[in-house]
Design a protein around this motif. Structure first.
Motif, PDB file in Angstrom:
ATOM      1  N   GLY A  72      26.689  12.480  54.045  1.00 15.94           N
ATOM      2  CA  GLY A  72      26.525  13.275  52.784  1.00 15.94           C
ATOM      3  C   GLY A  72      26.003  12.431  51.639  1.00 15.94           C
ATOM      4  O   GLY A  72      25.050  12.994  50.912  1.00 15.94           O
ATOM      5  N   ALA A  73      26.185  11.042  51.630  1.00 17.15           N
ATOM      6  CA  ALA A  73      25.365  10.315  50.667  1.00 17.15           C
ATOM      7  C   ALA A  73      23.974  10.220  50.964  1.00 17.15           C
ATOM      8  O   ALA A  73      23.059  10.141  50.015  1.00 17.15           O
ATOM      9  N   MET A  74      23.815  10.023  52.363  1.00 12.68           N
ATOM     10  CA  MET A  74      22.206   9.750  52.612  1.00 12.68           C
ATOM     11  C   MET A  74      21.621  11.209  52.311  1.00 12.68           C
ATOM     12  O   MET A  74      20.507  10.912  51.809  1.00 12.68           O
ATOM     13  N   ILE A  75      21.929  12.343  52.791  1.00  9.93           N
ATOM     14  CA  ILE A  75      21.127  13.573  52.551  1.00  9.93           C
ATOM     15  C   ILE A  75      21.076  14.251  50.892  1.00  9.93           C
ATOM     16  O   ILE A  75      20.017  14.268  50.598  1.00  9.93           O
ATOM     17  N   SER A  76      22.297  13.740  50.201  1.00  6.07           N
ATOM     18  CA  SER A  76      21.997  14.224  48.881  1.00  6.07           C
ATOM     19  C   SER A  76      21.030  12.983  48.030  1.00  6.07           C
ATOM     20  O   SER A  76      20.449  13.460  47.453  1.00  6.07           O
ATOM     21  N   GLY A  77      21.585  11.796  48.637  1.00  2.00           N
ATOM     22  CA  GLY A  77      20.418  10.943  48.040  1.00  2.00           C
ATOM     23  C   GLY A  77      18.988  11.047  48.254  1.00  2.00           C
ATOM     24  O   GLY A  77      18.061  10.261  47.403  1.00  2.00           O
ATOM     25  N   ALA A  78      18.733  11.567  49.369  1.00  2.00           N
ATOM     26  CA  ALA A  78      17.191  11.759  49.823  1.00  2.00           C
ATOM     27  C   ALA A  78      16.594  12.725  48.599  1.00  2.00           C
ATOM     28  O   ALA A  78      15.338  12.587  48.501  1.00  2.00           O
ATOM     29  N   ARG A  79      17.330  13.396  47.712  1.00  2.00           N
ATOM     30  CA  ARG A  79      16.726  14.243  46.778  1.00  2.00           C
ATOM     31  C   ARG A  79      16.909  13.435  45.582  1.00  2.00           C
ATOM     32  O   ARG A  79      16.685  14.000  44.280  1.00  2.00           O
ATOM     33  N   MET A  80      17.188  12.227  45.453  1.00  2.00           N
ATOM     34  CA  MET A  80      17.342  11.460  44.157  1.00  2.00           C
ATOM     35  C   MET A  80      16.240  10.288  44.084  1.00  2.00           C
ATOM     36  O   MET A  80      15.621  10.110  45.176  1.00  2.00           O
ATOM     37  N   ARG A  81      15.812   9.737  43.011  1.00  2.00           N
ATOM     38  CA  ARG A  81      14.766   9.093  42.690  1.00  2.00           C
ATOM     39  C   ARG A  81      14.518   7.883  43.676  1.00  2.00           C
ATOM     40  O   ARG A  81      13.664   7.351  44.412  1.00  2.00           O
ATOM     41  N   PRO A  82      15.798   7.081  43.689  1.00  2.00           N
ATOM     42  CA  PRO A  82      15.715   5.885  44.882  1.00  2.00           C
ATOM     43  C   PRO A  82      15.414   6.162  46.180  1.00  2.00           C
ATOM     44  O   PRO A  82      14.517   5.392  46.777  1.00  2.00           O
ATOM     45  N   GLY A  83      16.124   7.107  46.632  1.00  2.00           N
ATOM     46  CA  GLY A  83      15.719   7.872  48.052  1.00  2.00           C
ATOM     47  C   GLY A  83      14.213   8.372  48.094  1.00  2.00           C
ATOM     48  O   GLY A  83      13.775   7.894  49.231  1.00  2.00           O
ATOM     49  N   LYS A 232      21.620  -5.377  36.102  1.00  2.00           N
ATOM     50  CA  LYS A 232      20.771  -5.196  35.080  1.00  2.00           C
ATOM     51  C   LYS A 232      19.898  -4.049  35.625  1.00  2.00           C
ATOM     52  O   LYS A 232      19.040  -3.831  34.853  1.00  2.00           O
ATOM     53  N   ASP A 233      20.201  -3.557  36.809  1.00  2.00           N
ATOM     54  CA  ASP A 233      19.218  -2.574  37.163  1.00  2.00           C
ATOM     55  C   ASP A 233      19.621  -1.353  36.611  1.00  2.00           C
ATOM     56  O   ASP A 233      20.729  -0.572  37.063  1.00  2.00           O
ATOM     57  N   GLU A 234      18.887  -0.620  35.734  1.00  2.00           N
ATOM     58  CA  GLU A 234      19.040   0.559  35.090  1.00  2.00           C
ATOM     59  C   GLU A 234      18.768   1.714  35.861  1.00  2.00           C
ATOM     60  O   GLU A 234      19.041   3.119  35.468  1.00  2.00           O
ATOM     61  N   HIS A 236      18.952   2.100  39.477  1.00  2.00           N
ATOM     62  CA  HIS A 236      19.508   2.471  40.526  1.00  2.00           C
ATOM     63  C   HIS A 236      18.813   2.196  41.926  1.00  2.00           C
ATOM     64  O   HIS A 236      18.974   2.561  43.008  1.00  2.00           O
ATOM     65  N   ILE A 237      17.488   1.497  41.583  1.00  2.00           N
ATOM     66  CA  ILE A 237      16.407   1.714  42.872  1.00  2.00           C
ATOM     67  C   ILE A 237      16.626   0.384  43.362  1.00  2.00           C
ATOM     68  O   ILE A 237      16.930   0.475  44.656  1.00  2.00           O
ATOM     69  N   GLU A 238      16.324  -0.647  42.768  1.00  2.00           N
ATOM     70  CA  GLU A 238      16.764  -1.893  43.388  1.00  2.00           C
ATOM     71  C   GLU A 238      18.133  -2.150  44.038  1.00  2.00           C
ATOM     72  O   GLU A 238      18.305  -2.604  44.955  1.00  2.00           O
ATOM     73  N   LYS A 239      19.097  -1.508  43.257  1.00  2.00           N
ATOM     74  CA  LYS A 239      20.517  -1.801  43.707  1.00  2.00           C
ATOM     75  C   LYS A 239      20.564  -0.752  44.987  1.00  2.00           C
ATOM     76  O   LYS A 239      21.431  -1.370  45.790  1.00  2.00           O
ATOM     77  N   ALA A 240      19.859   0.033  45.237  1.00  2.00           N
ATOM     78  CA  ALA A 240      20.039   0.949  46.315  1.00  2.00           C
ATOM     79  C   ALA A 240      19.349   0.119  47.493  1.00  2.00           C
ATOM     80  O   ALA A 240      19.993  -0.057  48.722  1.00  2.00           O
ATOM     81  N   PHE A 241      18.423  -0.936  47.328  1.00  2.00           N
ATOM     82  CA  PHE A 241      17.754  -1.784  48.191  1.00  2.00           C
ATOM     83  C   PHE A 241      18.923  -2.877  48.431  1.00  2.00           C
ATOM     84  O   PHE A 241      19.229  -3.214  49.696  1.00  2.00           O
ATOM     85  N   ASP A 242      19.426  -3.380  47.468  1.00  2.00           N
ATOM     86  CA  ASP A 242      20.413  -4.471  47.438  1.00  2.00           C
ATOM     87  C   ASP A 242      21.516  -4.216  48.155  1.00  2.00           C
ATOM     88  O   ASP A 242      22.322  -5.073  48.865  1.00  2.00           O
ATOM     89  N   PRO A 354      24.391   7.473  33.975  1.00  2.00           N
ATOM     90  CA  PRO A 354      25.628   8.339  33.606  1.00  2.00           C
ATOM     91  C   PRO A 354      26.713   8.210  34.676  1.00  2.00           C
ATOM     92  O   PRO A 354      27.750   8.244  34.252  1.00  2.00           O
ATOM     93  N   ASP A 355      26.373   7.858  36.106  1.00  2.00           N
ATOM     94  CA  ASP A 355      27.407   7.948  37.066  1.00  2.00           C
ATOM     95  C   ASP A 355      28.301   6.689  36.953  1.00  2.00           C
ATOM     96  O   ASP A 355      28.883   6.444  37.891  1.00  2.00           O
ATOM     97  N   VAL A 356      27.663   5.591  36.148  1.00  2.00           N
ATOM     98  CA  VAL A 356      28.455   4.247  36.083  1.00  2.00           C
ATOM     99  C   VAL A 356      28.722   4.035  34.799  1.00  2.00           C
ATOM    100  O   VAL A 356      29.184   2.886  34.542  1.00  2.00           O
ATOM    101  N   ASN A 357      28.889   5.242  33.967  1.00  2.00           N
ATOM    102  CA  ASN A 357      29.294   4.780  32.524  1.00  2.00           C
ATOM    103  C   ASN A 357      30.700   5.382  32.141  1.00  2.00           C
ATOM    104  O   ASN A 357      30.894   6.616  32.393  1.00  2.00           O
ATOM    105  N   CYS A 358      31.680   4.473  32.171  1.00  2.00           N
ATOM    106  CA  CYS A 358      33.170   5.038  32.101  1.00  2.00           C
ATOM    107  C   CYS A 358      33.281   5.673  30.972  1.00  2.00           C
ATOM    108  O   CYS A 358      34.040   6.815  31.045  1.00  2.00           O
ATOM    109  N   GLN A 359      32.763   5.450  29.743  1.00  2.00           N
ATOM    110  CA  GLN A 359      33.307   6.144  28.578  1.00  2.00           C
ATOM    111  C   GLN A 359      32.674   7.836  28.565  1.00  2.00           C
ATOM    112  O   GLN A 359      33.011   8.718  28.311  1.00  2.00           O
TER     113      GLN A 359
END
Length: 485
Positions: A72-83, A232-234, A236-242, A354-359
């Protein structure tokens, strides 16, 4: 080259090696050999046995849940910028058609497929999480397993066992190193562990013998990496690799190199220059083996109810619980105080994502009464006046009392209402943890919400049904028409 010159080469190398050893001995403190040494061989033998060892029924079910959740994460992530960027990169590499890139018409080498699919899996914060080590096993282990299972034509049952092994290696490596010691050296626990998760799954599916498994462990160990600079990755692209792509690529690379006949070091987890002492100031090598075959980490990871950073799962659960219990609306709330473990505040306290901002997400929950996948990833909502007004009322505090080993990602939420009341709720174990697990139906519902917009509802339902019965699939290549158009 003359005979004398060729003879001088080995002699010179021996001289340099001897000098290097003397310098190293002078520079490094002496270390006693760990009790019950020969970790490499014992681990390699278990890895060979594990691929044919029946799993307890509850472990098989946990594996299927994590495989489906990661798909589910892979397929939905394929339509997001890092994917999308990972897929475009891999498309340019070409390669023999061994494995499928999800949600695309692309097939490529197992290494490339593992890299791209893993980056898709961590394109956002949908993948699972192990609360004690803070590892993200699924996002590297499952893509590596899928790629190798396709390459080798393995069965669904073989893939399930491979995934269980990968989870064990991923989490146990961090326990052997000491998760806090890893972070104390500015290293990323997620990046450090993901290579071994992918290696465990890939080695099982390649059916390596003990000697080759030892070599694959060494090739994987040489690639283990990861710095905490990912915070520091704003984008989420390098983070997807890391977190995922790097480890999945590394693990499959190690195994396929050994498949091709490359030899290596047979005892990389033992002796003077082993992996543990290279990466930890106080390693516990036996933790790599403790409980193998009886304690399965795949049963201990948390499947996220909300597709957001894991430290925000408990705050959202607590906020929505209070909202529903007392029939509240955002206008009723004057002030919100979210208490988090102190080590979580720097991750989710003021993120630009937005998905990593608690407030932001707590405000979103109060305004809308729910946190959907689309809303949690909609950056425009961070500028929505009604949500921004509530966000300004939300304070996030680090609370040392919440630094509990048994519940490392708990939260306490206080709501101060306009009528003078103060309400509080503590979520110690959010839904999806081993203490508060999701049913198969709830996992199915989460995944359907993620993949139906990409693949369509009929194909989504067919994929979910097939993974629920994965142990009876004779060849994982049978998933190809379900995970891609």
């Amino acid at each position: 080259m003359t005979r004398n010159a060729s003879a001088r080469g080995p002699a010179r190398r021996r001289l340099l090696q001897g000098a290097g050893s003397l310098l190293a001995a002078a520079a490094l403190p002496a270390r006693a050999a760990p009790a019950g040494a020969e970790i490499t061989g014992r681990l390699a033998r278990y890895m060979v046995e594990a691929r044919d060892r029946p799993l307890p029924q509850e472990v098989t079910l946990a594996c299927k849940h994590r495989i489906l959740d990661t798909l589910g994460a892979m397929i939905s992530g394929a339509r997001m910028r890092p994917g999308e960027m990972a897929m475009a990169y891999v498309r340019g590499l070409g390669g023999v058609e061994e494995a499928t890139i999800v949600a695309s018409n692309l097939r490529t080498t197992a290494i490339n497929a593992a890299l791209a699919n893993a980056m898709c899996a961590h394109s956002d914060e949908t993948d699972d999480f192990e609360p004690v080590t803070k590892a993200h096993p699924g996002s590297a282990t499952v893509p590596a397993a899928l790629a190798m299972a396709e390459k080798e034509g393995r069965s669904g049952l073989e893939m399930i066992r491979a995934v269980a092994l990968g989870y064990d290696l991923c989490c146990r490596l961090l326990l052997a190193l000491g998760p806090d010691l890893v972070r104390g050296s500015h290293r990323s626990a997620e990046g450090t562990s993901s290579t071994f998760g992918a290696l465990g799954a890939a080695a099982a599916l390649a059916r390596l013998d003990e000697r080759s498994t030892r070599f694959a462990l060494s090739y994987a160990a040489q690639q283990v990496s990861g710095l905490w600079s990912w915070v520091k990755d704003e984008d989420h692209i390098e983070k997807a690799f890391d977190f995922a792509g790097m480890g999945a690529r590394n693990g499959v690379t190690a195994v396929t190199m050994v498949q091709a006949g490359l030899t290596g070091v047979a005892d990389v987890l033992d002796g003077t220059h082993n992996l543990f002492i290279a990466l930890s100031t106080d390693p516990k090598p036996e933790a790599m083996l403790d409980g193998l075959g009886s304690r399965y980490f795949v049963t201990e990871t948390a499947i996220k109810t909300f597709s957001v950073g894991y430290p925000i799962q408990s705050p959202l659960d607590a906020t929505l619980t209070l909202r529903e219990r007392y029939d509240l609306r955002a206008a009723d709330v004057q002030r919100v105080v979210v208490h988090l473990p102190t080590d979580a505040v720097g991750i989710v306290g003021h993120s630009a994502m937005p998905d990593v901002n608690c407030q932001h997400l707590v405000a979103l929950a109060l305004v809308k009464g729910a946190v959907s996948f689309s809303d949690s990833h909609d950056a425009s909502l961070m500028q929505d006046p009604s949500i921004r007004a509530v966000r300004e009322k939300v304070e996030v505090l680090g609370d040392p009392a919440l630094m509990m080993r048994e519940a490392p990602r708990s939260a306490r939420v206080e709501l101060f209402l306009a009528d003078g009341r103060r309400l509080e709720h503590v979520t110690k174990f959010p839904p999806g943890t081993k203490e508060n697990p999701l049913t198969t139906e709830r996992v199915n519902a989460k995944v359907r919400d993620l993949i139906a917009p990409v693949l369509g509802a009929p194909r989504a339902d067919a994929l979910i049904a097939q993974v629920n019965d994965l142990e009876n699939l004779s060849d994982v290549r049978g998933l190809r028409n379900l995970i891609a158009p």
